[in-house]
Write an enzyme that holds these catalytic residues in place. Structure first.
Site, PDB file in Angstrom:
ATOM      1  N   CYS A  77     -38.316 -25.780  16.277  1.00 47.75           N
ATOM      2  CA  CYS A  77     -39.333 -25.006  17.015  1.00 47.75           C
ATOM      3  C   CYS A  77     -39.211 -23.507  16.723  1.00 47.75           C
ATOM      4  O   CYS A  77     -39.533 -23.081  15.624  1.00 47.75           O
ATOM      5  CB  CYS A  77     -39.257 -25.346  18.499  1.00 47.75           C
ATOM      6  N   HIS A 174     -38.557 -30.834  19.297  1.00 48.41           N
ATOM      7  CA  HIS A 174     -37.181 -30.634  19.761  1.00 48.41           C
ATOM      8  C   HIS A 174     -36.369 -31.927  19.811  1.00 48.41           C
ATOM      9  O   HIS A 174     -36.215 -32.498  20.897  1.00 48.41           O
ATOM     10  CB  HIS A 174     -37.196 -30.071  21.194  1.00 48.41           C
ATOM     11  N   GLU A 176     -33.382 -32.214  20.003  1.00 48.23           N
ATOM     12  CA  GLU A 176     -32.218 -31.986  20.873  1.00 48.23           C
ATOM     13  C   GLU A 176     -32.536 -32.263  22.346  1.00 48.23           C
ATOM     14  O   GLU A 176     -31.636 -32.255  23.181  1.00 48.23           O
ATOM     15  CB  GLU A 176     -31.688 -30.555  20.684  1.00 48.23           C
TER      16      GLU A 176
HETATM   17  N1  GLN Z   1     -43.385 -20.482  21.361  1.00 46.92           N
HETATM   18  C1  GLN Z   1     -42.087 -20.180  20.855  1.00 46.92           C
HETATM   19  C2  GLN Z   1     -42.170 -19.152  19.728  1.00 46.92           C
HETATM   20  O1  GLN Z   1     -43.222 -18.859  19.284  1.00 46.92           O
HETATM   21  C3  GLN Z   1     -41.394 -21.425  20.352  1.00 46.92           C
HETATM   22  C4  GLN Z   1     -41.195 -22.383  21.503  1.00 46.92           C
HETATM   23  C5  GLN Z   1     -40.020 -23.285  21.376  1.00 46.92           C
HETATM   24  O2  GLN Z   1     -39.070 -23.049  20.637  1.00 46.92           O
HETATM   25  N2  GLN Z   1     -40.061 -24.321  22.148  1.00 46.92           N
HETATM   26  O3  GLN Z   1     -41.204 -18.643  19.301  1.00 46.92           O
END
Ligand code: GLN
Length: 195
Positions: A77, A174, A176
């Site tokens: 992410c 994710h 994790e």
């Molecule tokens: N929206 C976050 C970003 O742009 C990422 C979100 C996440 O890691 N769950 O960095």
């Protein structure tokens, strides 16, 4: 094998917990010296702007780039955003080591976070052929991938959510945050040069 987890912000504790469960030694990385004895690195989910700013503040940008140029790194992410060569419409500190273009918050706001099952052949094992339950939290999309990048997972409409470029791995979601350790096992096999 020892896997470092960048522990500046975000859900690094969840990664460490899964690594412990799988039986791999994990260390928190906050300063350049923490990277001395790690074989691979995970960059967690969180807020990519914060992770970027803190990496600049702690003198981690150059050591991280150097590490990612030769050793296995996986970003989940926000971590995937941090690895990308470009994030459309955003100017923020990024490692820019992986040939992917990402779109931050591609699915909308926090309330538009969602979960879905994805078929991901790369991480399936003989014992577990089930789809992967993927959790998307203000997730980025992988908009474009370079020619050396392998797409590992897409949504049913074809939008890319997991990719690999040699020793670099990026997932929009994710792994994790679910009990499923297959992505971590895949990264460990990757780090060991077994896949
Ligand atoms: N929206 C976050 C970003 O742009 C990422 C979100 C996440 O890691 N769950 O960095």
């Amino acid at each position: 094998m020892t896997i470092g987890v960048l522990a500046l912000q975000g859900d690094f504790a969840e990664h460490i917990q899964i690594l412990a469960h799988v039986g791999v030694r994990a260390v928190e990385v906050r300063l350049p010296r923490d990277m001395a004895n790690i074989d691979a690195l995970i960059i967690p989910g969180g807020e990519s702007t914060t992770i970027g700013k803190l990496s600049v503040a702690f003198g981690l940008m150059a050591p991280l780039c150097q590490f990612a140029s030769e050793k296995p790194v996986w970003g989940t992410c926000a971590g995937a955003i941090f690895l990308a060569k470009e994030s459309t419409g955003h100017d923020q500190p990024m490692l820019q080591v992986m040939d992917i273009v990402v779109q931050r918050n591609a699915f909308g706001r926090q309330v538009d976070s969602f979960e879905t099952d994805l078929d991901i052949p790369a991480v399936k094992t003989p014992e577990n052929q089930h789809p992967v339950h993927a959790v998307f939290i203000r997730a980025p999309l992988i908009e474009r991938v370079g020619k050396d990048v392998e797409v590992l997972a897409s949504l049913p409409d074809g939008r890319i959510v997991a990719a690999r470029q040699g020793h670099l791995l990026a997932t929009s979601f994710h792994p994790e945050l679910t009990g499923d350790d297959r992505f971590h096992r895949y990264f460990i096999r990757m780090a060991a040069g077994l896949t």
